[in-house]
Every structure is written in structure tokens, then in C-alpha cells.
Motif scaffolding. Structure first.
Motif, PDB file in Angstrom:
ATOM      1  N   LYS A  55       0.862  -1.344  -0.073  1.00  0.00           N
ATOM      2  CA  LYS A  55       0.122   0.167  -0.032  1.00  0.00           C
ATOM      3  C   LYS A  55       0.827   1.382   0.037  1.00  0.00           C
ATOM      4  O   LYS A  55       0.335   2.403  -0.346  1.00  0.00           O
ATOM      5  CB  LYS A  55      -1.035   0.054   1.213  1.00  0.00           C
ATOM      6  N   ASN A  56       2.066   1.021   0.479  1.00  0.00           N
ATOM      7  CA  ASN A  56       3.063   2.316   0.593  1.00  0.00           C
ATOM      8  C   ASN A  56       4.327   2.330  -0.298  1.00  0.00           C
ATOM      9  O   ASN A  56       4.872   3.408  -0.313  1.00  0.00           O
ATOM     10  CB  ASN A  56       3.427   2.375   1.805  1.00  0.00           C
ATOM     11  N   ALA A  57       4.406   1.352  -1.283  1.00  0.00           N
ATOM     12  CA  ALA A  57       5.423   1.306  -2.077  1.00  0.00           C
ATOM     13  C   ALA A  57       5.044   0.302  -3.453  1.00  0.00           C
ATOM     14  O   ALA A  57       4.431  -0.734  -3.192  1.00  0.00           O
ATOM     15  CB  ALA A  57       6.524   0.758  -1.534  1.00  0.00           C
ATOM     16  N   GLU A  58       5.405   0.621  -4.419  1.00  0.00           N
ATOM     17  CA  GLU A  58       5.154  -0.202  -5.803  1.00  0.00           C
ATOM     18  C   GLU A  58       6.375  -0.182  -6.630  1.00  0.00           C
ATOM     19  O   GLU A  58       6.942   0.898  -6.731  1.00  0.00           O
ATOM     20  CB  GLU A  58       3.895   0.016  -6.384  1.00  0.00           C
ATOM     21  N   PRO A  59       6.397  -1.432  -7.301  1.00  0.00           N
ATOM     22  CA  PRO A  59       7.477  -1.252  -8.284  1.00  0.00           C
ATOM     23  C   PRO A  59       7.055  -0.322  -9.558  1.00  0.00           C
ATOM     24  O   PRO A  59       6.012  -0.180 -10.028  1.00  0.00           O
ATOM     25  CB  PRO A  59       7.586  -2.691  -8.664  1.00  0.00           C
ATOM     26  N   VAL A  60       7.906   0.553 -10.049  1.00  0.00           N
ATOM     27  CA  VAL A  60       7.578   1.309 -11.031  1.00  0.00           C
ATOM     28  C   VAL A  60       8.658   1.175 -12.262  1.00  0.00           C
ATOM     29  O   VAL A  60       8.414   1.841 -13.358  1.00  0.00           O
ATOM     30  CB  VAL A  60       7.611   3.146 -10.814  1.00  0.00           C
ATOM     31  N   GLY A  61       9.536   0.717 -12.105  1.00  0.00           N
ATOM     32  CA  GLY A  61      10.610   0.136 -13.318  1.00  0.00           C
ATOM     33  C   GLY A  61      11.625  -0.835 -13.005  1.00  0.00           C
ATOM     34  O   GLY A  61      11.600  -1.194 -11.911  1.00  0.00           O
ATOM     35  N   PHE A  62      12.067  -1.263 -13.989  1.00  0.00           N
ATOM     36  CA  PHE A  62      13.079  -2.531 -14.108  1.00  0.00           C
ATOM     37  C   PHE A  62      14.060  -2.409 -15.134  1.00  0.00           C
ATOM     38  O   PHE A  62      13.563  -2.189 -16.194  1.00  0.00           O
ATOM     39  CB  PHE A  62      12.568  -3.845 -13.906  1.00  0.00           C
ATOM     40  N   GLN A  63      15.323  -2.379 -14.933  1.00  0.00           N
ATOM     41  CA  GLN A  63      16.167  -2.130 -16.051  1.00  0.00           C
ATOM     42  C   GLN A  63      17.745  -2.701 -15.622  1.00  0.00           C
ATOM     43  O   GLN A  63      18.211  -2.341 -14.593  1.00  0.00           O
ATOM     44  CB  GLN A  63      16.350  -0.620 -16.318  1.00  0.00           C
ATOM     45  N   ARG A  64      18.021  -3.677 -16.311  1.00  0.00           N
ATOM     46  CA  ARG A  64      19.167  -4.365 -16.343  1.00  0.00           C
ATOM     47  C   ARG A  64      19.737  -4.913 -14.852  1.00  0.00           C
ATOM     48  O   ARG A  64      20.791  -4.551 -14.294  1.00  0.00           O
ATOM     49  CB  ARG A  64      20.626  -3.460 -16.489  1.00  0.00           C
ATOM     50  N   GLY A  65      18.625  -5.594 -14.061  1.00  0.00           N
ATOM     51  CA  GLY A  65      18.871  -6.055 -12.621  1.00  0.00           C
ATOM     52  C   GLY A  65      18.453  -5.028 -11.647  1.00  0.00           C
ATOM     53  O   GLY A  65      18.959  -5.329 -10.476  1.00  0.00           O
ATOM     54  N   THR A  66      18.101  -3.851 -11.970  1.00  0.00           N
ATOM     55  CA  THR A  66      17.702  -2.845 -11.173  1.00  0.00           C
ATOM     56  C   THR A  66      16.137  -2.325 -10.925  1.00  0.00           C
ATOM     57  O   THR A  66      15.653  -2.259 -11.846  1.00  0.00           O
ATOM     58  CB  THR A  66      18.391  -1.407 -11.145  1.00  0.00           C
ATOM     59  N   LEU A  67      15.535  -2.861  -9.741  1.00  0.00           N
ATOM     60  CA  LEU A  67      14.459  -2.612  -9.644  1.00  0.00           C
ATOM     61  C   LEU A  67      13.995  -1.272  -9.106  1.00  0.00           C
ATOM     62  O   LEU A  67      14.749  -1.066  -7.944  1.00  0.00           O
ATOM     63  CB  LEU A  67      13.730  -3.729  -8.695  1.00  0.00           C
ATOM     64  N   TYR A  68      13.317  -0.614  -9.752  1.00  0.00           N
ATOM     65  CA  TYR A  68      12.912   0.943  -9.126  1.00  0.00           C
ATOM     66  C   TYR A  68      11.393   0.885  -8.235  1.00  0.00           C
ATOM     67  O   TYR A  68      10.652   0.563  -9.030  1.00  0.00           O
ATOM     68  CB  TYR A  68      12.923   1.800 -10.124  1.00  0.00           C
ATOM     69  N   VAL A  69      11.499   1.308  -7.191  1.00  0.00           N
ATOM     70  CA  VAL A  69      10.279   1.135  -6.240  1.00  0.00           C
ATOM     71  C   VAL A  69       9.825   2.535  -5.808  1.00  0.00           C
ATOM     72  O   VAL A  69      10.547   3.292  -5.134  1.00  0.00           O
ATOM     73  CB  VAL A  69      10.654   0.361  -5.061  1.00  0.00           C
ATOM     74  N   TRP A  70       8.870   2.843  -6.283  1.00  0.00           N
ATOM     75  CA  TRP A  70       8.021   4.148  -5.654  1.00  0.00           C
ATOM     76  C   TRP A  70       7.567   4.001  -4.234  1.00  0.00           C
ATOM     77  O   TRP A  70       7.170   2.985  -3.905  1.00  0.00           O
ATOM     78  CB  TRP A  70       7.023   4.605  -6.519  1.00  0.00           C
ATOM     79  N   VAL A  71       7.922   5.093  -3.437  1.00  0.00           N
ATOM     80  CA  VAL A  71       7.544   4.792  -1.969  1.00  0.00           C
ATOM     81  C   VAL A  71       6.561   6.294  -1.633  1.00  0.00           C
ATOM     82  O   VAL A  71       7.008   7.163  -2.232  1.00  0.00           O
ATOM     83  CB  VAL A  71       8.660   4.793  -0.992  1.00  0.00           C
TER      84      VAL A  71
END
Length: 134
Positions: free
Chosen positions: A54-70
């Protein structure tokens, strides 16, 4: 071949969807990476739990790096402490070394863009989430 022969092996028919899934999950192609990413997005709450989801969600993935919005800076601090356990859980449930790094952001748009909109659109048509309209 004789079915009564002890060396006879009965072949099991495989569904096309099973073949595609194993190809995507076990392959090293860009489509494989995008399929795994889509699968993570779909199972995010199951991976991190309902409170974090509810407070964080994945917003991107590139070359092994997961980007998470909080949601805010307080959650950002909390997520930094949980970064390694989250990464380890993802890699355990999906594929070893699928996620090598996790980066957190307060800006959903501050993420490197990949050329995956066509893939995402195709997957959503094939397997829409509950509540998605066609």
C-alpha cells in the motif's frame, strides 16, 4: 514403438502456454526479463505483504535494478532497511539474481524508461488483471 516395451517412454503433451511460460522464465532474452518483471508487478503484494504494497510499488526495472516508488520520506527510510530482505525474497520466488539492486524514489517518473509499452499492452490483453476492462 511398442507400449509394452519397458524402454518405451510415454510423451506428455505440453500446453502452448506452458511452453511459452518456460521459455520466458528460463530464457535470457529481453522478453524473458520483461515477463519476469510483469510477473513481479502482478505478485507484488504477495512478495512484500499488504502494508508495504500500500505504501510502495515497483515502477521500473532495467538491467537488474528494480525501481520502487514509495509514498513518503518516512516510508523511504523504512524501505532502505528492508532493501536486502525484499531483494532476497524476490530472487527466491522468481529467479536467482533477477534483482541485483533496488532503488527507491519519491517520484514515479524519475525512472529510466524502457521500450516495453508494447509488451505490457500485449500481456494485459492476454492475461488481464481482475477489474481491468477490455
Amino acid at each position: 514403438m511398442d507400449q509394452n516395451n519397458p524402454n518405451y517412454k510415454k510423451k506428455k503433451l505440453t500446453l502452448g502456454s506452458e511452453v511459452l511460460q518456460s521459455l520466458f522464465e528460463n530464457g535470457k532474452s529481453p522478453l524473458s526479463e520483461q515477463f519476469m518483471r510483469w510477473k513481479l508487478w502482478a505478485k507484488w503484494e504477495e512478495v512484500v505483504g499488504p502494508t508495504i504494497a500500500k505504501n510502495a510499488e515497483p515502477v521500473g526495472f532495467q538491467r537488474g535494478t528494480l525501481y520502487v516508488w514509495v509514498r513518503n520520506s518516512t516510508w523511504m527510510q523504512q524501505m532502505i532497511f528492508m532493501k536486502d530482505p525484499i531483494r532476497d525474497t524476490i530472487n527466491q520466488k522468481f529467479q536467482n539474481n533477477f534483482v541485483r539492486f533496488i532503488k527507491f524514489t519519491l517520484d514515479r517518473h524519475d525512472v529510466p524508461q524502457s521500450d516495453d509499452t508494447a509488451f505490457k499492452s500485449m500481456i494485459q490483453k492476454i492475461a488481464p488483471k481482475e477489474g481491468d476492462s477490455e
